[in-house]
Design a protein around this motif. Structure first.
Motif, PDB file in Angstrom:
ATOM      1  N   SER A 159      28.382   5.074  46.854  1.00  0.00           N
ATOM      2  CA  SER A 159      29.308   5.217  47.974  1.00  0.00           C
ATOM      3  C   SER A 159      30.481   6.126  47.607  1.00  0.00           C
ATOM      4  O   SER A 159      31.147   6.675  48.482  1.00  0.00           O
ATOM      5  CB  SER A 159      29.832   3.845  48.402  1.00  0.00           C
ATOM      6  N   GLN A 160      30.753   6.311  46.313  1.00  0.00           N
ATOM      7  CA  GLN A 160      31.840   7.186  45.875  1.00  0.00           C
ATOM      8  C   GLN A 160      31.355   8.620  45.626  1.00  0.00           C
ATOM      9  O   GLN A 160      32.110   9.469  45.165  1.00  0.00           O
ATOM     10  CB  GLN A 160      32.479   6.661  44.571  1.00  0.00           C
ATOM     11  N   GLY A 161      30.099   8.880  45.914  1.00  0.00           N
ATOM     12  CA  GLY A 161      29.572  10.212  45.690  1.00  0.00           C
ATOM     13  C   GLY A 161      28.661  10.263  44.487  1.00  0.00           C
ATOM     14  O   GLY A 161      27.983   9.300  44.150  1.00  0.00           O
ATOM     15  N   ARG A 162      28.681  11.412  43.797  1.00  0.00           N
ATOM     16  CA  ARG A 162      27.791  11.595  42.657  1.00  0.00           C
ATOM     17  C   ARG A 162      28.277  10.776  41.453  1.00  0.00           C
ATOM     18  O   ARG A 162      29.476  10.743  41.165  1.00  0.00           O
ATOM     19  CB  ARG A 162      27.725  13.081  42.278  1.00  0.00           C
ATOM     20  N   ILE A 163      27.365  10.132  40.744  1.00  0.00           N
ATOM     21  CA  ILE A 163      27.702   9.361  39.542  1.00  0.00           C
ATOM     22  C   ILE A 163      27.810  10.309  38.360  1.00  0.00           C
ATOM     23  O   ILE A 163      26.864  11.074  38.064  1.00  0.00           O
ATOM     24  CB  ILE A 163      26.638   8.285  39.254  1.00  0.00           C
ATOM     25  N   SER A 164      28.977  10.291  37.707  1.00  0.00           N
ATOM     26  CA  SER A 164      29.187  11.147  36.542  1.00  0.00           C
ATOM     27  C   SER A 164      29.260  10.369  35.237  1.00  0.00           C
ATOM     28  O   SER A 164      29.165  10.955  34.154  1.00  0.00           O
ATOM     29  CB  SER A 164      30.483  11.961  36.720  1.00  0.00           C
ATOM     30  N   ASP A 165      29.433   9.038  35.331  1.00  0.00           N
ATOM     31  CA  ASP A 165      29.515   8.201  34.130  1.00  0.00           C
ATOM     32  C   ASP A 165      28.125   8.150  33.476  1.00  0.00           C
ATOM     33  O   ASP A 165      27.158   7.679  34.096  1.00  0.00           O
ATOM     34  CB  ASP A 165      29.984   6.799  34.505  1.00  0.00           C
ATOM     35  N   PRO A 166      27.998   8.624  32.237  1.00  0.00           N
ATOM     36  CA  PRO A 166      26.667   8.648  31.592  1.00  0.00           C
ATOM     37  C   PRO A 166      26.041   7.258  31.494  1.00  0.00           C
ATOM     38  O   PRO A 166      24.820   7.119  31.605  1.00  0.00           O
ATOM     39  CB  PRO A 166      26.957   9.232  30.193  1.00  0.00           C
ATOM     40  N   ALA A 167      26.851   6.227  31.256  1.00  0.00           N
ATOM     41  CA  ALA A 167      26.297   4.874  31.108  1.00  0.00           C
ATOM     42  C   ALA A 167      25.687   4.401  32.414  1.00  0.00           C
ATOM     43  O   ALA A 167      24.565   3.866  32.448  1.00  0.00           O
ATOM     44  CB  ALA A 167      27.401   3.915  30.648  1.00  0.00           C
ATOM     45  N   VAL A 168      26.417   4.601  33.518  1.00  0.00           N
ATOM     46  CA  VAL A 168      25.900   4.177  34.823  1.00  0.00           C
ATOM     47  C   VAL A 168      24.703   5.038  35.205  1.00  0.00           C
ATOM     48  O   VAL A 168      23.685   4.535  35.721  1.00  0.00           O
ATOM     49  CB  VAL A 168      27.006   4.274  35.894  1.00  0.00           C
ATOM     50  N   TYR A 169      24.817   6.338  34.955  1.00  0.00           N
ATOM     51  CA  TYR A 169      23.725   7.257  35.283  1.00  0.00           C
ATOM     52  C   TYR A 169      22.436   6.843  34.545  1.00  0.00           C
ATOM     53  O   TYR A 169      21.360   6.760  35.138  1.00  0.00           O
ATOM     54  CB  TYR A 169      24.151   8.669  34.880  1.00  0.00           C
TER      55      TYR A 169
END
Length: 594
Positions: free
Chosen positions: A125-135
């Motif tokens: 919902s916040q857009g593209r995921i940039s956090d490597p752990a979450v990604y």
């Protein structure tokens, strides 16, 4: 003498008044009807509660899944989403901000919502995921479920996340919309993945009753959500069988299909707990019934108790009568049929006592005569061979050795002629050594004796004149027939209360025909054979057919004769219940001293 007194009632009269139990049976029948009705009512109540719980839970859960299907279809196949997902690479992610407008995308239903596009981007919902752990975590989820999600061709897929038992994923694929519901062959745009709020599921699937619990199963009998006290393995077994016993409790399964039959909602009922209250109620009913019928039982208790007492008295007498004496007879002071029964019983005991005593005396006389006959056959045979040995020494002019041999022979004959038939193994070995001394004088360095018997075994009692004839047989028919140096060994071990004494030699061994004849029953053996046959028969008369001699040949060369007798000490021999089956008084405790 035993005297049993009772009131003078006949058996016919005593049994005539036992008609009263029919009244008790009628009362119990009424009680049984009440119990069956109560049990039936409890079963109906339980079934209604199961139906209510299952219907409520399945309705809520099915509605949530349908709402998610509708919301995700509107979101994924609207023009903005379709246009954005067709971009390669993905540049516009503004469409993800609209997820809050969909009721099933909120935190009450989902913890997190992700969209993995065809080019590998991960959106939230916040857009593209940039956090490597979450990604990485989202891509790991996709790898775990992608095969099963793809099989659904855009339909909802509910699954667990491997390695995360508390995570439940709801996902579906999105394709390029062409105006047709068929997704086969269409262009893949991405996969929508949501982490279900399991706290909410557990909340509305909580029954508040430990008797009932829910579980959600996948298409392949996979456990998606387990709110039961059972393990996943037991739950899968219960899902297949419908009922079973685990943790010492009985469970029953009721199921309801969800979302186009892709999922199964299981209601697990603990039948043990459900009916525990029924068991308690029935227990109190039984207590009340017992008190109620007490008055009825009181009217017949005395007579029935007297009848039972008289029967039990006879049974106890039969079970505990081992010796026929004055205590074994029954005398009753009654006027019923038990008086006649006691008289017949007493006359029967008298006849049995006379017959048993006569047979016992005949068996003892026969047994003693057989043993004495066998002993008489062995002693002359031993004396003849020993005198022949001494004669050989005289011919050789060995007078000093002759004197020692004659002294040894005198000791051996004194032992064999003494009245007691048993002595300790230690005492018997002392005479064996004197006999082997005589044989070694004759054969000089051509004969060697080995004795290896542990000290703790030498306390046991054995029959006299058993080992010496076996050693003599090993000398005459074994070592004396070979040109090499003769070796005779005497060994003993104890196994399971059986004393095993082995006499081994390095002679030619037993012929096969002799071993076959010896292994036959006593009745089939040659009647004119003495020696080993007589010793074996003598041991069987003493101890029974399980004991005696066992003849074999050594693996390399020579014969082996094994004596098997029960382990019995001097103190045990004089006990009344000794394993050596002789009548009491055959052995004098002070006289058993070879």
């Amino acid at each position: 003498m035993i005297h049993l007194s009772s009131k003078k009632y006949s058996i016919k009269y005593k049994y005539s008044i036992t008609i009263l139990p029919f009244l008790v049976a009628s009362y119990l029948l009424i009680l049984l009807g009440v119990g069956v009705f109560y049990w039936h009512s409890l079963t109906l109540s339980s079934d209604r509660q199961k139906t209510t719980l299952l219907t409520t839970a399945s309705t809520v859960l099915d509605e949530d899944l349908r709402q998610f299907t509708l919301d995700s279809s509107v979101f994924l196949y609207r023009i903005d989403t379709q246009n954005a997902l067709q971009q390669t690479p993905l540049t516009n992610t503004d469409f993800m901000k609209d997820v809050f407008y969909y009721s099933s995308f909120n935190n009450a239903f989902l913890h997190n919502l992700y969209l993995v596009t065809a080019d590998g981007s991960v959106l939230s919902s916040q857009g593209r995921i940039s956090d490597p752990a979450v990604y990485g975590a989202v891509l790991s989820m996709l790898d775990d479920i992608q095969t099963e999600v793809h099989k659904k061709h855009g339909l909802i897929h509910l699954s667990t996340y491997e390695g995360h038992a508390d995570t439940l994923l709801i996902s579906r694929e999105v394709y390029l919309w062409t105006g047709s519901s068929d997704t086969t062959g269409k262009i893949y745009l991405g996969t929508l993945i949501g982490e279900l709020n399991t706290d909410r599921l557990e909340q509305f699937l909580s029954t508040g009753d430990e008797c009932y619990s829910f579980a959600i199963m996948g298409e392949n009998n996979e456990v998606l959500l387990n709110l039961t006290p059972l393990s996943e393995k037991n739950l899968q077994i219960l899902s297949e069988t419908g009922q079973g016993t685990f943790l010492e409790q009985r469970f029953l399964t009721t199921r309801r299909s969800l979302y186009r039959d892709h999922l199964q909602l299981l209601l697990i009922s603990n039948e043990t707990l459900i009916y525990q209250s029924a068991y308690t109620a029935l227990f109190f009913q039984v207590v009340i019934a017992t008190i109620s019928i007490g008055a009825i039982l009181a009217s017949v208790y005395y007579v029935s108790a007297r009848i039972a007492q008289e029967f039990q008295f006879f049974i106890r007498k039969l079970e505990h009568t081992s010796v026929i004496d004055d205590e074994a007879f029954i005398h009753m002071d009654t006027a019923d049929e038990f008086v006649t029964l006691s008289r017949v019983y007493n006359r029967m005991l008298t006849r049995i006592h006379k017959l048993t005593d006569k047979i016992h005396q005949q068996k003892l006389l026969t047994k003693d005569a057989q043993i004495e006959n066998l002993q008489a056959q062995i002693n002359p045979h031993f004396l003849y061979n020993t005198l022949n040995c001494i004669s050989g020494l005289i011919d050789l002019g060995r007078t000093q050795e002759c004197k020692k041999a004659i002294a040894a022979l005198a000791n051996i004959e004194r032992m064999s002629l003494k009245g007691e038939p048993f002595c300790t193994l230690e005492k018997d070995l002392s005479y064996i050594r004197q006999y082997t001394f005589i044989q070694q004088l004759r054969f000089e360095n051509k004969l060697q004796f080995l004795i290896d018997i542990p000290d703790e075994l030498q306390k046991f009692i054995i029959p006299k004149l058993v080992l010496q004839p076996l050693i003599e047989n090993a000398v005459l028919h074994g070592t004396a027939t070979v040109n090499r140096k003769g070796i005779i060994g005497l060994f003993a071990v104890m196994e399971k209360e059986v004393l095993s004494i082995a006499i081994k030699d390095n002679g030619p061994g037993f012929p096969d025909a002799y071993l076959k004849d010896f292994s036959a029953s006593c009745a089939d053996r040659p009647q004119n054979s003495y020696g080993l046959y007589n010793i074996d028969k003598r041991l069987k008369l003493y101890f029974g057919d399980s004991y005696g001699l066992r003849l074999t040949n050594n693996p390399s060369m020579g014969a082996c004769v094994t004596v098997l007798i029960p382990c019995c000490t001097k103190e045990e021999l004089v006990k009344e219940n000794s394993r050596i089956l002789y009548r009491k008084g055959d052995f004098d405790h002070e006289a058993i001293d070879c």
